[in-house]
Design an enzyme around this catalytic site. Structure first.
Site, mmCIF file in Angstrom:
data_model
loop_
_atom_site.group_PDB
_atom_site.id
_atom_site.type_symbol
_atom_site.label_atom_id
_atom_site.label_comp_id
_atom_site.label_asym_id
_atom_site.label_seq_id
_atom_site.Cartn_x
_atom_site.Cartn_y
_atom_site.Cartn_z
ATOM 1 N N THR A 83 3.650 -6.949 2.404
ATOM 2 C CA THR A 83 2.407 -7.528 2.925
ATOM 3 C C THR A 83 1.218 -7.112 2.072
ATOM 4 O O THR A 83 0.368 -7.942 1.726
ATOM 5 C CB THR A 83 2.192 -7.110 4.385
ATOM 6 O OG1 THR A 83 3.269 -7.628 5.186
ATOM 7 C CG2 THR A 83 0.871 -7.659 4.917
ATOM 8 N N PRO A 132 1.109 1.707 -6.476
ATOM 9 C CA PRO A 132 1.242 3.025 -5.841
ATOM 10 C C PRO A 132 0.914 2.906 -4.353
ATOM 11 O O PRO A 132 0.331 1.924 -3.898
ATOM 12 C CB PRO A 132 0.180 3.859 -6.566
ATOM 13 C CG PRO A 132 -0.887 2.862 -6.896
ATOM 14 C CD PRO A 132 -0.154 1.579 -7.226
ATOM 15 N N GLU A 191 4.976 -15.280 2.538
ATOM 16 C CA GLU A 191 5.596 -13.971 2.752
ATOM 17 C C GLU A 191 6.746 -14.083 3.739
ATOM 18 O O GLU A 191 6.581 -14.584 4.856
ATOM 19 C CB GLU A 191 4.580 -12.961 3.276
ATOM 20 C CG GLU A 191 5.197 -11.574 3.440
ATOM 21 C CD GLU A 191 4.291 -10.571 4.126
ATOM 22 O OE1 GLU A 191 4.791 -9.483 4.468
ATOM 23 O OE2 GLU A 191 3.106 -10.872 4.333
ATOM 24 N N GLY A 192 7.904 -13.571 3.337
ATOM 25 C CA GLY A 192 9.056 -13.536 4.217
ATOM 26 C C GLY A 192 8.936 -12.443 5.258
ATOM 27 O O GLY A 192 7.934 -11.726 5.341
ATOM 28 N N LYS A 195 2.430 -16.935 6.404
ATOM 29 C CA LYS A 195 3.541 -16.155 6.966
ATOM 30 C C LYS A 195 4.251 -17.070 7.960
ATOM 31 O O LYS A 195 3.762 -17.287 9.073
ATOM 32 C CB LYS A 195 3.002 -14.909 7.664
ATOM 33 C CG LYS A 195 4.057 -14.071 8.379
ATOM 34 C CD LYS A 195 4.702 -13.080 7.455
ATOM 35 C CE LYS A 195 5.609 -12.125 8.236
ATOM 36 N NZ LYS A 195 6.131 -11.050 7.389
ATOM 37 N N GLY A 239 11.012 -9.093 6.883
ATOM 38 C CA GLY A 239 12.138 -8.182 6.700
ATOM 39 C C GLY A 239 12.833 -8.426 5.380
ATOM 40 O O GLY A 239 12.204 -8.709 4.358
ATOM 41 N N LEU A 264 -1.415 3.561 -1.427
ATOM 42 C CA LEU A 264 -2.872 3.704 -1.393
ATOM 43 C C LEU A 264 -3.274 4.337 -0.070
ATOM 44 O O LEU A 264 -3.203 3.697 0.985
ATOM 45 C CB LEU A 264 -3.548 2.338 -1.557
ATOM 46 C CG LEU A 264 -3.251 1.600 -2.871
ATOM 47 C CD1 LEU A 264 -3.806 0.189 -2.837
ATOM 48 C CD2 LEU A 264 -3.815 2.379 -4.052
ATOM 49 N N GLY A 295 6.339 -2.771 1.693
ATOM 50 C CA GLY A 295 5.026 -2.981 1.099
ATOM 51 C C GLY A 295 4.758 -4.410 0.680
ATOM 52 O O GLY A 295 3.806 -4.679 -0.052
#
Length: 206
Positions: free
Chosen positions: A16, A180, A96-97, A32, A99, A182, A14
């Protein structure tokens, strides 16, 4: 420019969606560095849709949905870490990495090596599902051993208070809140859900 790195304990946790919410909450730009797999919507395209924020082009766009080193080799290239220096932008940058931390970028370097090289604070995103104590604790140990500055852990999934508390107490790490799942994932539903995330604490690291 102030950079913040979002990494996950594994693929599909989750990060992303979390990155999209954080990018919007911080009024940040998103990057990214390495995208593996181009058949479906890329992470950059997903973040753009869910945040409406400015996004930067990926450093590497790799066709095959696999570990970056394998996807790069499939295209006859090798990922060069020197090509992935932090871009200069006005304002905050959310990175964002791909994996987990120990995903190879090439046959010599893991993603963790690149994260340590950037020397920017890190948010770890973890599932609340079974197995998360082990995965999260190992990821936190790896980040600390690499000398990374930890902001804290953000959880994604159904509430598991005992599990979450075990992680933050035993690993001595900040709990940054929980998103949560979505079922109706839109920019508005994500914005609403992201109110449960401790953005004020995250912002202090910028």
């Amino acid at each position: 420019m102030s950079a913040l790195i979002v990494v996950g304990t594994d693929t599909g946790v989750g990060k992303t969606v979390f990155s999209a919410g954080l990018t919007a909450a911080l009024n940040a730009c998103y990057w990214k560095p390495v995208q593996s797999g181009l058949e479906d919507a890329t992470d950059t395209e997903t973040v753009l849709t869910l945040s409406g924020a400015d996004v930067l082009p990926e450093g590497y766009r790799l066709n095959m949905p696999a570990s970056p080193h394998l996807s790069a080799e499939d295209m006859g290239v090798e990922i060069d870490l020197s090509r992935l220096a932090l871009p200069q932008v006005d304002g905050p940058l959310v990175i964002e990495g791909a994996g987990g931390l120990m995903v190879p970028l090439n046959r010599k370097s893991y993603y963790l090596d690149l994260i340590a090289q950037w020397r920017a604070p890190v948010v770890l995103v973890a599932r609340t599902a079974l197995g998360t104590i082990n995965h999260t604790t190992l990821s936190l140990m790896a980040l600390r051993n690499a000398g990374c500055e930890l902001v804290g852990v953000a959880f994604v999934g159904d509430p598991e208070p005992d599990v979450e508390q075990t992680i933050v107490e035993m690993s001595k790490v900040r709990h940054l809140g929980r998103l949560p799942y979505l079922s109706d994932l839109t920019q508005q539903t994500l914005t609403d859900a992201f109110s449960a995330i401790d953005v004020a604490t995250i912002r202090r690291f910028l």
